[in-house]
Design a protein around this motif. Structure first.
Motif, PDB file in Angstrom:
ATOM      1  N   VAL A 196       0.843  -1.201   0.000  1.00 48.47           N
ATOM      2  CA  VAL A 196       0.000   0.000   0.000  1.00 48.47           C
ATOM      3  C   VAL A 196       0.871   1.241   0.000  1.00 48.47           C
ATOM      4  CG1 VAL A 196      -1.635   1.339   1.416  1.00 48.47           C
ATOM      5  CG2 VAL A 196      -1.980  -1.108   1.120  1.00 48.47           C
ATOM      6  N   LYS A 197       0.444   2.226  -0.765  1.00 48.83           N
ATOM      7  CA  LYS A 197       1.111   3.532  -0.778  1.00 48.83           C
ATOM      8  C   LYS A 197       0.196   4.526  -0.064  1.00 48.83           C
ATOM      9  CE  LYS A 197       2.594   7.237  -3.792  1.00 48.83           C
ATOM     10  NZ  LYS A 197       2.371   7.796  -5.127  1.00 48.83           N
ATOM     11  N   ARG A 198       0.782   5.280   0.840  1.00 48.77           N
ATOM     12  CA  ARG A 198       0.050   6.287   1.619  1.00 48.77           C
ATOM     13  C   ARG A 198       0.531   7.654   1.175  1.00 48.77           C
ATOM     14  NH1 ARG A 198       1.604   8.422   6.849  1.00 48.77           N
ATOM     15  NH2 ARG A 198      -0.216   9.201   7.958  1.00 48.77           N
ATOM     16  N   THR A 199      -0.408   8.517   0.798  1.00 49.62           N
ATOM     17  CA  THR A 199      -0.062   9.865   0.381  1.00 49.62           C
ATOM     18  C   THR A 199      -0.756  10.852   1.304  1.00 49.62           C
ATOM     19  OG1 THR A 199       0.078   9.128  -1.918  1.00 49.62           O
ATOM     20  CG2 THR A 199      -0.072  11.505  -1.545  1.00 49.62           C
ATOM     21  N   VAL A 200       0.030  11.756   1.907  1.00 50.93           N
ATOM     22  CA  VAL A 200      -0.510  12.775   2.807  1.00 50.93           C
ATOM     23  C   VAL A 200      -0.427  14.117   2.105  1.00 50.93           C
ATOM     24  CG1 VAL A 200      -0.305  13.886   5.053  1.00 50.93           C
ATOM     25  CG2 VAL A 200       0.292  11.460   4.812  1.00 50.93           C
ATOM     26  N   TYR A 201      -1.555  14.812   2.030  1.00 52.12           N
ATOM     27  CA  TYR A 201      -1.604  16.147   1.430  1.00 52.12           C
ATOM     28  C   TYR A 201      -1.604  17.181   2.537  1.00 52.12           C
ATOM     29  CZ  TYR A 201      -2.750  13.579  -2.771  1.00 52.12           C
ATOM     30  OH  TYR A 201      -2.711  12.710  -3.834  1.00 52.12           O
ATOM     31  N   PRO A 202      -0.779  18.233   2.381  1.00 56.38           N
ATOM     32  CA  PRO A 202      -0.636  19.247   3.443  1.00 56.38           C
ATOM     33  C   PRO A 202      -1.827  20.208   3.493  1.00 56.38           C
ATOM     34  CG  PRO A 202       0.723  19.837   1.567  1.00 56.38           C
ATOM     35  CD  PRO A 202       0.085  18.517   1.241  1.00 56.38           C
ATOM     36  N   THR A 203      -2.965  19.691   3.898  1.00 52.50           N
ATOM     37  CA  THR A 203      -4.159  20.509   4.060  1.00 52.50           C
ATOM     38  C   THR A 203      -4.529  20.515   5.527  1.00 52.50           C
ATOM     39  OG1 THR A 203      -5.584  18.603   3.662  1.00 52.50           O
ATOM     40  CG2 THR A 203      -5.025  19.958   1.740  1.00 52.50           C
ATOM     41  N   VAL A 204      -5.489  21.351   5.890  1.00 48.94           N
ATOM     42  CA  VAL A 204      -5.964  21.376   7.269  1.00 48.94           C
ATOM     43  C   VAL A 204      -7.433  20.969   7.263  1.00 48.94           C
ATOM     44  CG1 VAL A 204      -6.340  22.792   9.319  1.00 48.94           C
ATOM     45  CG2 VAL A 204      -4.343  23.199   7.865  1.00 48.94           C
ATOM     46  N   PRO A 205      -7.792  19.841   7.845  1.00 49.03           N
ATOM     47  CA  PRO A 205      -6.909  18.804   8.383  1.00 49.03           C
ATOM     48  C   PRO A 205      -6.203  18.065   7.252  1.00 49.03           C
ATOM     49  CG  PRO A 205      -9.165  18.037   8.424  1.00 49.03           C
ATOM     50  CD  PRO A 205      -9.203  19.452   7.925  1.00 49.03           C
ATOM     51  N   PRO A 206      -5.150  17.350   7.548  1.00 52.30           N
ATOM     52  CA  PRO A 206      -4.416  16.647   6.496  1.00 52.30           C
ATOM     53  C   PRO A 206      -5.316  15.631   5.782  1.00 52.30           C
ATOM     54  CG  PRO A 206      -3.186  16.593   8.552  1.00 52.30           C
ATOM     55  CD  PRO A 206      -4.541  17.154   8.856  1.00 52.30           C
ATOM     56  N   GLN A 207      -5.183  15.589   4.478  1.00 53.60           N
ATOM     57  CA  GLN A 207      -5.919  14.602   3.684  1.00 53.60           C
ATOM     58  C   GLN A 207      -4.963  13.443   3.399  1.00 53.60           C
ATOM     59  OE1 GLN A 207      -7.881  16.105   0.148  1.00 53.60           O
ATOM     60  NE2 GLN A 207      -7.704  14.114  -0.845  1.00 53.60           N
ATOM     61  N   VAL A 208      -5.407  12.235   3.689  1.00 54.78           N
ATOM     62  CA  VAL A 208      -4.575  11.055   3.488  1.00 54.78           C
ATOM     63  C   VAL A 208      -5.295  10.113   2.533  1.00 54.78           C
ATOM     64  CG1 VAL A 208      -3.387   9.121   4.609  1.00 54.78           C
ATOM     65  CG2 VAL A 208      -3.648  11.283   5.821  1.00 54.78           C
ATOM     66  N   GLU A 209      -4.568   9.652   1.521  1.00 47.43           N
ATOM     67  CA  GLU A 209      -5.116   8.708   0.562  1.00 47.43           C
ATOM     68  C   GLU A 209      -4.275   7.436   0.549  1.00 47.43           C
ATOM     69  OE1 GLU A 209      -7.122  11.668  -2.740  1.00 47.43           O
ATOM     70  OE2 GLU A 209      -5.144  10.830  -3.150  1.00 47.43           O
ATOM     71  N   HIS A 254      -1.166  -4.727  -6.209  1.00 44.79           N
ATOM     72  CA  HIS A 254      -2.053  -5.149  -7.299  1.00 44.79           C
ATOM     73  C   HIS A 254      -1.740  -6.576  -7.750  1.00 44.79           C
ATOM     74  CE1 HIS A 254      -4.669  -1.787  -8.210  1.00 44.79           C
ATOM     75  NE2 HIS A 254      -3.661  -0.970  -8.030  1.00 44.79           N
ATOM     76  N   SER A 255      -0.473  -6.972  -7.667  1.00 39.83           N
ATOM     77  CA  SER A 255      -0.117  -8.326  -8.096  1.00 39.83           C
ATOM     78  C   SER A 255      -0.735  -9.379  -7.176  1.00 39.83           C
ATOM     79  CB  SER A 255       1.406  -8.496  -8.154  1.00 39.83           C
ATOM     80  OG  SER A 255       1.968  -8.574  -6.857  1.00 39.83           O
ATOM     81  N   LEU A 256      -1.164  -8.979  -6.005  1.00 37.52           N
ATOM     82  CA  LEU A 256      -1.796  -9.882  -5.049  1.00 37.52           C
ATOM     83  C   LEU A 256      -3.282 -10.070  -5.329  1.00 37.52           C
ATOM     84  CD1 LEU A 256      -1.523 -11.435  -2.332  1.00 37.52           C
ATOM     85  CD2 LEU A 256      -1.956  -9.248  -1.194  1.00 37.52           C
ATOM     86  N   THR A 257      -3.897  -9.151  -6.041  1.00 35.58           N
ATOM     87  CA  THR A 257      -5.353  -9.182  -6.184  1.00 35.58           C
ATOM     88  C   THR A 257      -5.858 -10.413  -6.922  1.00 35.58           C
ATOM     89  OG1 THR A 257      -5.300  -7.763  -8.146  1.00 35.58           O
ATOM     90  CG2 THR A 257      -5.580  -6.667  -6.010  1.00 35.58           C
ATOM     91  N   HIS A 258      -5.102 -10.949  -7.877  1.00 39.19           N
ATOM     92  CA  HIS A 258      -5.592 -12.149  -8.573  1.00 39.19           C
ATOM     93  C   HIS A 258      -5.623 -13.350  -7.632  1.00 39.19           C
ATOM     94  CE1 HIS A 258      -1.307 -13.056  -9.008  1.00 39.19           C
ATOM     95  NE2 HIS A 258      -1.658 -14.293  -9.294  1.00 39.19           N
TER      96      HIS A 258
END
Length: 139
Positions: free
Chosen positions: A84-97, A105-109
């Motif tokens: 998993v990749k975690r991306t944090v955006y510098p907003t207030v409050p922080p947005q995390v995706e 993805h190679s695990l999904t099959h």
């Protein structure tokens, strides 16, 4: 077997499923299986297979009673494992995706194959459980 259900048969595996010269721990298999065998990791992989999700979206999509803390622990472990990749955006409050990596993805099959197997064998498993439970009551 239930009426209308055709048994799906596959040949038994006679070769070892895992072939290591040392113990499974040293082979690196156990820690991966422990991760994927925990209660929530597969659910996270399934939900992220469809694309990027914010934390609360991910929590809502996972059916069950996953707490915020448990979801945080789960996605951090999956991130540490490179799934998993975690991306944090510098907003207030922080947005995390969160999103699956290429490795994730190679695990999904494999997850889909397990889900398909589970669905295909659900009547057989239900029948086996009923038979077992009846035998336990009778003994």
């Amino acid at each position: 077997m239930s009426a209308g259900h055709t048994a799906v048969t596959t040949p038994a595996v006679t070769d070892p499923v895992i072939s290591c010269e040392t113990s499974q721990d040293e082979c690196g298999v156990r820690d991966v299986l422990d991760r994927l065998g925990d209660k929530w990791s597969v659910y996270v992989v399934v939900e992220l297979a469809s694309g990027v999700l914010r934390f609360k979206e991910l929590q809502r999509r996972i059916r069950g009673d996953i707490s915020q803390r448990m979801l945080t622990v789960t996605v951090r472990r999956l991130e540490r494992d490179g799934l998993v990749k975690r991306t944090v955006y510098p907003t207030v409050p922080p947005q995390v995706e969160y999103e699956l990596t290429e490795l994730g993805h190679s695990l999904t099959h494999l997850v889909k194959a397990l889900a398909d197997w589970s669905i295909g064998h659900r009547p057989d498993i239900a029948a086996a459980r009923a038979s077992y439970d009846a035998a336990q009551r009778d003994s």
